[in-house]
Motif scaffolding. Structure first.
Motif, PDB file in Angstrom:
ATOM      1  N   UNK A  69       0.863  -1.175   0.000  1.00  0.00           N
ATOM      2  CA  UNK A  69       0.000   0.000   0.000  1.00  0.00           C
ATOM      3  C   UNK A  69       0.900   1.226   0.000  1.00  0.00           C
ATOM      4  N   UNK A  70       0.632   2.161  -0.913  1.00  0.00           N
ATOM      5  CA  UNK A  70       1.438   3.375  -0.956  1.00  0.00           C
ATOM      6  C   UNK A  70       0.498   4.559  -1.007  1.00  0.00           C
ATOM      7  N   UNK A  71       0.807   5.563  -0.201  1.00  0.00           N
ATOM      8  CA  UNK A  71       0.091   6.818  -0.409  1.00  0.00           C
ATOM      9  C   UNK A  71       1.090   7.944  -0.365  1.00  0.00           C
ATOM     10  N   UNK A  72       0.905   8.920  -1.267  1.00  0.00           N
ATOM     11  CA  UNK A  72       1.882  10.004  -1.286  1.00  0.00           C
ATOM     12  C   UNK A  72       1.807  10.774  -2.580  1.00  0.00           C
ATOM     13  N   UNK A  73       2.924  11.424  -2.884  1.00  0.00           N
ATOM     14  CA  UNK A  73       2.927  12.322  -4.030  1.00  0.00           C
ATOM     15  C   UNK A  73       3.379  11.590  -5.293  1.00  0.00           C
ATOM     16  N   UNK A  74       2.814  12.008  -6.412  1.00  0.00           N
ATOM     17  CA  UNK A  74       3.218  11.464  -7.708  1.00  0.00           C
ATOM     18  C   UNK A  74       3.624  12.611  -8.595  1.00  0.00           C
ATOM     19  N   UNK A  75       4.548  12.294  -9.475  1.00  0.00           N
ATOM     20  CA  UNK A  75       4.888  13.299 -10.470  1.00  0.00           C
ATOM     21  C   UNK A  75       5.190  12.540 -11.755  1.00  0.00           C
ATOM     22  N   UNK A  76       4.516  12.911 -12.806  1.00  0.00           N
ATOM     23  CA  UNK A  76       4.804  12.298 -14.102  1.00  0.00           C
ATOM     24  C   UNK A  76       4.711  10.777 -14.052  1.00  0.00           C
ATOM     25  N   UNK A  77       3.616  10.273 -13.509  1.00  0.00           N
ATOM     26  CA  UNK A  77       3.386   8.831 -13.454  1.00  0.00           C
ATOM     27  C   UNK A  77       4.298   8.090 -12.492  1.00  0.00           C
ATOM     28  N   UNK A  78       5.154   8.803 -11.720  1.00  0.00           N
ATOM     29  CA  UNK A  78       6.062   8.094 -10.820  1.00  0.00           C
ATOM     30  C   UNK A  78       5.809   8.559  -9.393  1.00  0.00           C
ATOM     31  N   UNK A  79       6.128   7.632  -8.433  1.00  0.00           N
ATOM     32  CA  UNK A  79       6.030   8.034  -7.030  1.00  0.00           C
ATOM     33  C   UNK A  79       7.240   8.932  -6.759  1.00  0.00           C
ATOM     34  N   UNK A  80       7.014  10.197  -6.493  1.00  0.00           N
ATOM     35  CA  UNK A  80       8.120  11.131  -6.274  1.00  0.00           C
ATOM     36  C   UNK A  80       7.746  12.063  -5.142  1.00  0.00           C
ATOM     37  N   UNK A  81       8.629  12.210  -4.170  1.00  0.00           N
ATOM     38  CA  UNK A  81       8.307  13.089  -3.050  1.00  0.00           C
ATOM     39  C   UNK A  81       7.970  12.258  -1.828  1.00  0.00           C
ATOM     40  N   UNK A  82       7.291  12.886  -0.890  1.00  0.00           N
ATOM     41  CA  UNK A  82       7.010  12.239   0.388  1.00  0.00           C
ATOM     42  C   UNK A  82       5.908  11.211   0.224  1.00  0.00           C
ATOM     43  N   UNK A  83       6.058  10.088   0.946  1.00  0.00           N
ATOM     44  CA  UNK A  83       5.010   9.087   0.861  1.00  0.00           C
ATOM     45  C   UNK A  83       5.099   8.101   2.000  1.00  0.00           C
ATOM     46  N   UNK A  84       4.085   7.287   2.138  1.00  0.00           N
ATOM     47  CA  UNK A  84       4.077   6.231   3.148  1.00  0.00           C
ATOM     48  C   UNK A  84       3.913   4.923   2.420  1.00  0.00           C
ATOM     49  N   UNK A  85       4.724   3.913   2.791  1.00  0.00           N
ATOM     50  CA  UNK A  85       4.600   2.608   2.159  1.00  0.00           C
ATOM     51  C   UNK A  85       4.362   1.561   3.239  1.00  0.00           C
ATOM     52  N   UNK A  86       3.310   0.774   3.073  1.00  0.00           N
ATOM     53  CA  UNK A  86       2.999  -0.264   4.062  1.00  0.00           C
ATOM     54  C   UNK A  86       3.048  -1.610   3.373  1.00  0.00           C
ATOM     55  N   UNK A  87       3.674  -2.596   4.024  1.00  0.00           N
ATOM     56  CA  UNK A  87       3.590  -3.925   3.419  1.00  0.00           C
ATOM     57  C   UNK A  87       2.569  -4.737   4.193  1.00  0.00           C
ATOM     58  N   UNK A  88       2.277  -5.926   3.700  1.00  0.00           N
ATOM     59  CA  UNK A  88       1.230  -6.765   4.244  1.00  0.00           C
ATOM     60  C   UNK A  88       1.474  -7.067   5.727  1.00  0.00           C
ATOM     61  N   UNK A  89       2.775  -7.181   6.118  1.00  0.00           N
ATOM     62  CA  UNK A  89       3.046  -7.572   7.515  1.00  0.00           C
ATOM     63  C   UNK A  89       3.213  -6.357   8.427  1.00  0.00           C
ATOM     64  N   UNK A  90       2.662  -5.218   8.011  1.00  0.00           N
ATOM     65  CA  UNK A  90       2.658  -4.002   8.824  1.00  0.00           C
ATOM     66  C   UNK A  90       4.027  -3.334   8.955  1.00  0.00           C
ATOM     67  N   UNK A  91       4.974  -3.672   8.079  1.00  0.00           N
ATOM     68  CA  UNK A  91       6.215  -2.906   8.036  1.00  0.00           C
ATOM     69  C   UNK A  91       5.878  -1.579   7.361  1.00  0.00           C
ATOM     70  N   UNK A  92       6.358  -0.486   7.937  1.00  0.00           N
ATOM     71  CA  UNK A  92       5.960   0.824   7.410  1.00  0.00           C
ATOM     72  C   UNK A  92       7.212   1.627   7.056  1.00  0.00           C
ATOM     73  N   UNK A  93       7.181   2.300   5.891  1.00  0.00           N
ATOM     74  CA  UNK A  93       8.256   3.246   5.573  1.00  0.00           C
ATOM     75  C   UNK A  93       7.607   4.590   5.322  1.00  0.00           C
ATOM     76  N   UNK A  94       8.118   5.600   6.012  1.00  0.00           N
ATOM     77  CA  UNK A  94       7.633   6.966   5.781  1.00  0.00           C
ATOM     78  C   UNK A  94       8.824   7.780   5.329  1.00  0.00           C
ATOM     79  N   UNK A  95       8.707   8.457   4.159  1.00  0.00           N
ATOM     80  CA  UNK A  95       9.855   9.250   3.754  1.00  0.00           C
ATOM     81  C   UNK A  95       9.823   9.614   2.287  1.00  0.00           C
ATOM     82  N   UNK A  96      11.038   9.788   1.727  1.00  0.00           N
ATOM     83  CA  UNK A  96      11.149  10.302   0.353  1.00  0.00           C
ATOM     84  C   UNK A  96      11.192   9.153  -0.648  1.00  0.00           C
ATOM     85  N   UNK A  97      10.621   9.390  -1.833  1.00  0.00           N
ATOM     86  CA  UNK A  97      10.654   8.415  -2.944  1.00  0.00           C
ATOM     87  C   UNK A  97      11.158   9.119  -4.181  1.00  0.00           C
ATOM     88  N   UNK A  98      11.835   8.356  -5.054  1.00  0.00           N
ATOM     89  CA  UNK A  98      12.275   8.982  -6.306  1.00  0.00           C
ATOM     90  C   UNK A  98      11.646   8.319  -7.531  1.00  0.00           C
TER      91      UNK A  98
END
Length: 1650
Positions: free
Chosen positions: A1190-1219
């Motif tokens: 699961x990803x929520x955050x900013x997109x630019x030009x069809x790509x995940x770019x900028x701040x976002x949150x990424x969650x995996x099925x086992x509740x591992x969470x990443x909050x931060x920058x994406x390129x």
């Protein structure tokens, strides 16, 4: 009849129709007499036997007279005056028949009665010599089950047999003899049997001679003809043969099968003719034949002695086995056959010597050959013998069995010479007295036999060249014989180029069903020793066989006499064959075994015949249309008081009969003839005879034109262009059709005259449209031919052929003058039929005058007469128009003629007199206007332009504009003004153009206005009309064809537009542009498929809702504007478009995805929900994958770019920058499921190795909760806010209500928009194929009423609004319904499939709440009285009966809401409509989110449910006093014992289980409340006293109920209620109950089992 007698009859009040006159046959001078003792009833039909007769009166009664030996008391006497047959009283007989000594009658119901002599079973009764009274006989078809009795139409009786024709046109026979046509050898047949041989054919009439039968059968329609086989399927002989003779070749396609000729003795093969059209099944009846057919050849003659026989056979012995006959030898299969054959050949002692000469003189090969000709090769011959048969029989048997004296009649003298006797021996040539009748009879039979042997000689004289020159007429009259070249083959060989046109009209079912058919065949069977069967031989036939030579002769009536037969044709000719002893055949030839034309009288035609034992009667059209009666046959001479027999050799007119009046029918019996006569009262009968007689003559004339003029014309080679030929062929076939109809009508009139003669049943009245149409069609094709200059073109090539026959032509055309142009003659000739219409009108008018003016008959005749007269005038006008047009083409410049001249185009007027000019035309320009009946042509020097009239609008210009005498002409692409020289000229042109346009639009220019009001010409053609047009100038529409509605020169209304490149639009137009609902196809050349759009248009562009299917397979459904996708829309794409495509649903701006949208990418298994800009993902969004990321955050030009949150099925969470997609890059925090987290810099793709530079934290157990990063809490912050989603969908709804922005606009305008939407949609659905269901229609009807609200807002009004909403949301035709439908679609698109991810639950709940808020805004706009969210509607009537509060026991004064009343909330109003539709995806998310909890809960429920009721109650700590002691199961109370299960509190358990069947939180809360009430109820029953619950008491009992209810997804239910319930309910009673349920749910999860 003398004066005195006549007056006495009239005094009796006799009617003037059906008068009976009788006279003795053969007495040409005797005056016919009225039947003595007859009471003067109208007689419809009479039948005569040898010595007796029957009369059938108008009332259906039957009378008998004459010798009636079967009647009790009348055995000896002869009754002159008729006696009523009492047995038939009340049966209403419709037709009678008399055999020689027996009678038959048919009643209205089709039942047959027989009586009279029954010696041969001819009355269908066994073992009774006589039937004294009429006796009904049963005829039933054994093939049907159950047995159905067969209804009979017509009877015919012979000497010893009876035939009946059934309603289904099949023949049934009984009696004795081979003339029955049955496959049987046991006679008599007393049970009527079907003649199987003709089963399935349509039989029109049956007729019986003494010992033979005839049937008139309708030809099979052309398509039923079987393909012609090459060989006969009986004898394998080729059906088409070529025989070489010294100097010429005979080609023939008529083959007479040598098998199956019925021989007299044991060898009873059935004769089967396998001619080219008929291959009969092998139904040959073998086995010995009964006495009856052995009588075929004259009996009691001494047989030839053995010795004579053997002399023939001895020569043959040597070769008998080889089976090959050398010349001079006859091949016989066995001696018996020869013996039989010769036995039968000898007819009387006189012949013995001749026999000897045949059998002994072997040196005369010619006789040998003759003998072969008569011998059938029986089936016993071996195959080699068959081959030799093909050789010898091709020129003998098959060829000449029946070759008659076509090459010159054999006189008696020749015959005798041929037999080698001297002329004196018989004394017939040498002046000695004629032999007596008996002697004559024998020589006659002899001669008939010889005809069949003389074949070879006669045929070898015929040369093929001479043959052709003799013409078709004689060739066709031949039977199927090889001595003739078949015309079909001749044509094939001779003229390969000959054009084919059906001059015999094609099968026209309609006319054939209503009028007698002329396409008939004659079939005959029975004894044939006199040649009366017409097959060219003297052999008997056991089964019906077609008389080939009468094919295509159009026979309409058959009469069978004692030993001869007559066939009457539609051309009023009679063919006769059989015995001619007394000249009864009506021609001078000796007896004939094939039909020949009888010469009855020179100029007039025969229309009815009757055949007696030895004479024939012919009813002929006489002077003044009064029929004359001709007699031919035996004459009684009474000189010297000794009766002698004379014979009239040619038919003589019975003058005495002509004085009787109008004879309607004649009947021939033994010695007497009988005629039924009508008196001509008021000229009625005379008019009918005139109509019939002139119609028959007219048919003969048309037939003559057809054969003498049309056929040769069609045969000519140089007829000019293909179109001329086509026109001529068209005209010829129409002429043929008309000619055939006239023939049928003539035949029907002849039979009409035999009947009751009611005016109203005249075909010309009953089926007038048939006649009017045929004449109109014919006339149209002739005038078309005339306009194309057909007659002038014909005159050149036809000059040689027609020049020779100028007299014939003028005679046919009834033109007397000298030296007339050939063209004129032809012209008159082909317009002859139109004249006939005047005659119809005249005769019908004559008939009308015979009736009272007030009678319906008068009215009908009068109307028909005027119809025919009108048509005649109309057709003459058409002819004049055609001639006017033709003369115009002659003067018109040649080049244009070719392009403008069309067969159906007629000139109306033209402006060569300079009467009309074009406004603003150049000085030297020439403008010539020509108005045709289908176009206005504007011709200039070398060019011309055609304006079709159907798309031409003309109006007179007003005077004041200075346009004097101007006409404005509008066409789809031109507007011009015509100026006329004078006002009269202007009026003339305006009227002519208007009428021509009107006529062109109505398209009925060919038909006269039948009936009364048709003559009114509309002056003004309609401005709005349907027409077809092809554009030639308009750049957008060049070469496109439009077919549909028009308004003043522009497409307007429904229509179809097709472009030359294959594009097509079908739908609505306004002012020349596509506007409204329509369908559009654009071919895609590369993919060879179409782009296809279905939807709404505005001013020529796609605008509004529509579905666009691209040739690539993509499909877009949604909104359009200016031909672009704009608004909310759904795009399906991908390879598997149908089953699992990638989908985009969301907002479009100018053909690009812009705004919020959901994209389901099937190829990557990802779903994106977020904002778009110019077709790319840009801005905030959420992505879920099928693997649970699961990803929520900013997109630019069809790509995940900028701040976002990424969650995996086992509740591992990443909050931060994406390129990039799933690629971490930059600062972030990674939290592990156990709470450890890492902060630092990350880089790398998720799922493969990630590089980390950072700090790892392990929080101690004692850290306060709030310090831990709660990423899960913050989900949804970076997603698109719920209120920003699906804006386009709501905007569209506001637009539909006529508002620019949400909430701004006029409310009444909005209601109007709703009404318009409903009606237009309904109207459109009416035209669409899938009809609305009934309930849908009712919903729409109820939506047409707007809920009114005057005064204070009450609960009732609230309920009305609620009902209205439920209905509105039920149909997508309502804007609100459409909105809900779209929202449901987008919601499901979002949260189904990959979108079913538990992380999306909160998003989904927020989205529903947002929907509620926004729809509520819409509804408050439509219903402004509705209070805002959370307000209360005061209850008008305070409730009197208040419930006791559940827990406190006091009367609950404190209601659930602050003040009494009903709280208005968006969820209360709208959830009942929305939630049931959104429930499946939403509940699925709840189930996924609570999966772990629910698994624990469920395991516990299953364990605890293993306990019995008492154990569970005690385990849960329920107080004993609440335990049920007895429970009622199915109505009887039972004690609760320790092991009972599932019975305590059963009603409450059942009640709680219903929570899963409801949708909305309020419904679910009601279920919980009801459960509590059920618990109280059961406790009350146990305690028998009032009590108060305390929560401590209540909770364990409720827990028990929850456990027993076993609700699988209780957690999901609880959370759903919690999320969506109205906030104001939380502290009320329902809120407390819900809390209790929630507590139970958690309690069960943590229950510890001891």
């Amino acid at each position: 009849m003398d004066q005195q007698e006549r007056s006495s009859v009239e005094a009796e009040g006799a009617k003037e129709r059906g008068l009976v006159h009788i006279w003795q046959a053969g007495s040409c001078s005797v005056t016919p007499e009225r039947l003595p003792g007859w009471n003067g009833k109208t007689v419809l039909q009479a039948a005569l036997g040898i010595n007796h007769g029957l009369l059938l009166t108008e009332g259906g009664e039957v009378y008998s007279f004459g010798k009636l030996p079967w009647r009790v008391g009348l055995e000896e006497t002869c009754t002159k005056s008729p006696i009523l047959e009492n047995a038939l009283i009340g049966q209403h007989v419709t037709t009678v028949a008399a055999g020689s000594y027996h009678n038959g009658a048919v009643t209205e119901g089709g039942v047959v009665y027989m009586w009279g002599n029954n010696s041969a079973g001819q009355c269908a009764v066994a073992n009774q010599p006589y039937l004294r009274e009429p006796n009904p006989i049963s005829i039933s078809d054994s093939e049907t089950s159950p047995l159905l009795s067969v209804r009979i139409l017509q009877l015919a009786c012979g000497e010893e047999h009876t035939l009946a024709l059934s309603l289904s046109r099949e023949i049934w026979a009984w009696g004795s003899g081979c003339q029955l046509g049955l496959i049987t050898t046991t006679f008599p047949v007393t049970k009527p049997q079907k003649v199987e041989h003709l089963a399935g054919r349509v039989v029109l009439q049956v007729s019986c001679g003494a010992y033979h039968s005839l049937a008139l059968v309708q030809c099979l329609p052309a398509q039923d003809m079987k393909p012609i086989p090459e060989r006969c399927n009986h004898c394998s002989q080729l059906l088409i043969t070529m025989t070489d003779k010294e100097d010429h070749v005979i080609i023939s396609d008529s083959h007479c099968c040598p098998l199956g000729v019925a021989l007299a003795d044991s060898q009873s093969e059935n004769h089967v003719s396998c001619s080219s059209l008929e291959t009969l099944e092998g139904k040959s009846a073998t086995g010995s034949q009964s006495e009856d057919c052995q009588k075929t050849f004259v009996e009691d003659e001494p047989a030839a002695s053995e010795s004579e026989m053997t002399s023939v056979l001895s020569n043959n012995d040597g070769q008998e086995d080889s089976g090959i006959s050398s010349p001079g030898n006859v091949l016989f299969p066995d001696k018996k056959a020869v013996k039989e054959y010769l036995e039968n050949l000898s007819d009387d002692p006189l012949n013995d010597s001749q026999e000897k000469s045949i059998s002994t003189e072997r040196e005369q090969p010619s006789q040998e050959e003759e003998l072969t000709a008569c011998l059938p090769g029986p089936p016993g011959v071996s195959t080699s013998a068959l081959n030799s048969l093909v050789v010898s029989c091709a020129s003998a048997v098959g060829v000449r069995v029946a070759a008659t004296y076509e090459a010159g009649a054999l006189s008696l003298k020749k015959v005798m010479n041929f037999y080698g006797t001297t002329p004196g021996e018989l004394g017939s040539q040498s002046g000695s007295p004629s032999p007596g009748p008996e002697g004559l009879k024998d020589t006659r039979e002899e001669q008939v036999k010889l005809e069949s042997m003389q074949g070879k000689k006669s045929s070898s004289l015929v040369d093929i060249r001479e043959e052709e020159s003799e013409g078709v007429s004689r060739r066709l009259s031949l039977p199927g014989l090889l001595s003739q070249v078949s015309p079909r083959l001749l044509r094939k060989v001779g003229r390969a180029k000959m054009r084919t046109v059906a001059l015999t009209p094609t099968y026209s079912g309609e006319a054939d069903a209503l009028l007698p058919s002329l396409r008939t065949e004659v079939w005959s069977w029975g004894k044939g020793k006199e040649g009366q069967l017409g097959h060219g031989d003297v052999l008997p036939r056991l089964q019906p066989l077609c008389v080939k030579s009468l094919d295509s002769k159009e026979v309409i009536q058959l009469s069978a006499g004692g030993h001869h037969s007559l066939a009457l044709t539609a051309k009023s000719q009679v063919y006769s064959w059989g015995s001619n002893t007394f000249g009864q055949l009506g021609h001078l030839h000796s007896p004939t075994t094939v039909p020949r034309l009888a010469k009855v009288c020179d100029d007039s035609g025969v229309w009815s015949t009757a055949a007696g034992p030895e004479y024939s009667l012919f009813l002929v059209d006489g002077e003044d249309f009064q029929p004359g009666l001709y007699y031919s046959g035996r004459e009684e001479t009474r000189e010297n008081n000794s009766p002698g027999n004379n014979c009239t050799k040619s038919p003589t007119l019975l003058l005495a009969c002509s004085k009787l009046g109008y004879i309607s029918s004649v009947t021939a019996g033994g010695d007497d003839c009988l005629a039924l006569v009508d008196r001509n009262i008021m000229g009625y009968i005379a008019s009918l005879h005139e109509l019939a007689s002139t119609e028959r003559k007219f048919y003969c004339k048309l037939s003559e034109i057809k054969s003498q003029v049309l056929r040769p014309l069609l045969g000519l080679d140089n007829l000019g262009t293909a179109t001329t030929v086509q026109q001529l062929q068209d005209m010829a076939s129409r002429f043929s059709k008309l000619c055939y109809l006239i023939g049928q009508h003539g035949a029907s009139l002849s039979s009409f005259l035999h009947g009751i003669k009611e005016a109203k049943s005249l075909a010309i009245l009953k089926h007038s449209s048939l006649f009017l149409d045929s004449y109109t069609e014919y006339c149209t094709s002739v005038t078309n031919f005339l306009v194309m200059g057909g007659f002038m073109l014909l005159a050149k090539p036809a000059i040689d052929f027609l020049g020779k026959n100028q007299e014939l032509l003028q005679d046919l055309a009834e033109m007397k003058a000298e030296n007339i142009q050939l063209v004129e003659v032809l012209n008159t000739l082909f317009f002859l039929p139109v004249r006939r219409l005047h005659n119809y009108a005249r005769v019908l008018l004559k008939l009308a005058t015979c009736f009272e003016v007030t009678s319906p008959e008068y009215q009908k005749l009068q109307d028909s007469s005027s119809c025919y007269e009108t048509l005649a005038v109309h057709l003459n006008r058409k002819r004049k128009e055609a001639e006017y047009t033709l003369s115009f083409w002659k003067t018109f410049p040649g080049k244009m003629t070719d392009s403008l001249r069309r067969p159906e185009r007629r000139l109306i007027c033209e402006s060569s007199n300079r009467g009309l000019s074009l406004q603003h035309a150049g000085r030297f320009s020439v403008n010539w206007f020509i108005l045709f009946n289908d176009a206005l042509v504007h011709a200039q020097f070398s060019t011309h332009h055609i304006f079709p009239l159907s798309t031409l609008w003309v109006e007179a210009l007003s005077e004041e504009a200075g346009n004097v005498n101007g006409l404005k002409v509008t066409t789809p692409e031109e507007h011009f003004i015509l100026l006329s020289s004078t006002p009269q000229e202007k009026t003339k042109w305006l009227r002519a153009i208007s009428q021509a346009v009107d006529q062109a639009l109505r398209g009925t220019s060919d038909l006269p206005p039948y009936g009364s009001g048709g003559n009114i010409q509309r002056q003004e053609p309609p401005i709005s009309r349907s027409a077809k047009y092809t554009f030639y100038k308009d750049p957008r529409l060049k070469d496109a064809t439009y077919d549909g509605r028009w308004l003043s020169g522009k497409p307007h209304g429904r229509g179809i537009l097709r472009w030359a490149d294959g594009r097509m639009y079908s739908g609505m137009f306004r002012n020349g542009l596509e506007d409204g609902y329509g369908e559009y196809k654009i071919p895609n050349k590369a993919l060879t498929k179409d782009d296809h759009y279905v939807g709404y248009w505005k001013e020529g562009k796609m605008c509004g809702q529509g579905v666009y299917s691209y040739a690539t397979g993509e499909v877009y459904e949604g909104c359009f504007q200016d031909n672009m996708r704009h608004g909310h829309g759904l795009l399906r794409s991908g390879k598997l478009t149908s089953s699992s495509p990638s989908m985009f649903i969301g907002q479009w701006v100018m053909d690009r995805k812009t705004g919020y949208g959901v994209f389901d990418d099937i190829t990557r298994g990802e779903k994106y929900m977020g904002t778009w800009q110019d077709d790319v993902c840009q801005g905030n969004g959420v992505v879920v994958t099928q693997f649970g990321l699961y990803y929520e955050g900013a997109f630019s030009n069809n790509k995940m770019m900028g701040t976002g949150i990424l969650l995996s099925e086992d509740d591992t969470v990443y909050e931060g920058e994406f390129s990039d997609d799933w690629t971490l890059s930059g600062k972030g925090t990674l939290t592990l499921p156990n709470g450890d987290y890492i902060e630092g810099l990350f880089s790398g793709e998720w799922g493969s190795g990630i590089k980390i530079t950072g700090t790892y934290f392990k929080p101690s157990l004692y850290d306060s909760e709030k310090d831990r990063p709660k990423a899960l809490r913050k989900l949804g912050i970076l997603a698109v806010p719920a209120d920003e989603k699906w804006k386009a969908v709501f905007e569209e709804c506001w637009h539909q209500l006529g508002c620019e922005n949400p909430g701004q606009g006029d409310r009444w305008k909005a209601w109007d928009s709703i009404a318009v939407a409903l009606t237009t949609n309904r109207r459109q659905h009416k035209d669409s194929p899938e009809l609305l269901s009934r309930s849908h229609t009712q919903t729409l009807e109820s939506l047409e009423f707007i809920p009114q609200h005057v005064g204070a807002f009450t609960l009732e009004k609230y309920e009305n609004i609620k009902k209205y909403l439920i209905k509105a949301c039920d149909t997508p035709l309502h804007p609100l319904g459409r909105l809900v439908e779209t929202l449901v679609a987008v919601y499901r698109m979002t949260y189904v499939g990959v979108g079913a991810n538990r992380r999306l639950l909160q998003e989904a709940v927020r989205e529903i709440k947002s929907y509620l808020k926004r729809i509520f805004q819409l509804i408050r706009f439509l219903f402004p009285d509705l209070p805002e969210e959370g307000s209360t509607i005061p209850l008008l009537v305070t409730e009197t009966k208040r419930r006791k509060s559940f827990c406190s026991g006091k009367m609950d004064s404190r209601s659930e809401s602050p003040e009494p009343g009903y709280v208005v909330t968006s969820s209360g109003l709208l959830l009942p409509v929305l939630l049931p539709r959104l429930y499946p995806p939403l509940f699925m998310l709840y189930a996924l989110d609570n999966e772990r909890e629910e698994d624990i809960y469920w395991e516990c429920v299953l364990r605890l449910n293993k306990q019995s009721d008492t154990a569970l109650l005690s385990f849960l700590g329920v107080q004993l006093k609440f335990w049920p002691v007895t429970v009622s199961i199915l109505g009887e109370s039972k004690k609760v014992i320790p092991n009972t299960k599932d019975v305590c509190f059963a009603s409450a358990v059942e009640c709680l289980q219903q929570i899963s069947t409801t949708f909305t939180p309020s419904d679910k809360l009601k279920v919980i409340q009801q459960t509590f009430e059920e618990i109280s109820q059961s406790v009350l029953e146990t305690l028998q006293e009032d009590f108060l619950w305390s929560m401590d008491d209540l909770f364990p009992v409720f827990l028990y109920v929850v456990l027993r209810a076993r609700i699988r997804n209780l957690g999901s239910e609880v959370h759903l209620i919690e999320d969506l319930m109205d906030p104001y309910l939380q502290h009320g009673e329902q809120g407390i109950m819900f809390t209790t349920l929630k507590a139970c749910y958690y309690q069960i999860q943590h229950e510890k089992l001891t």
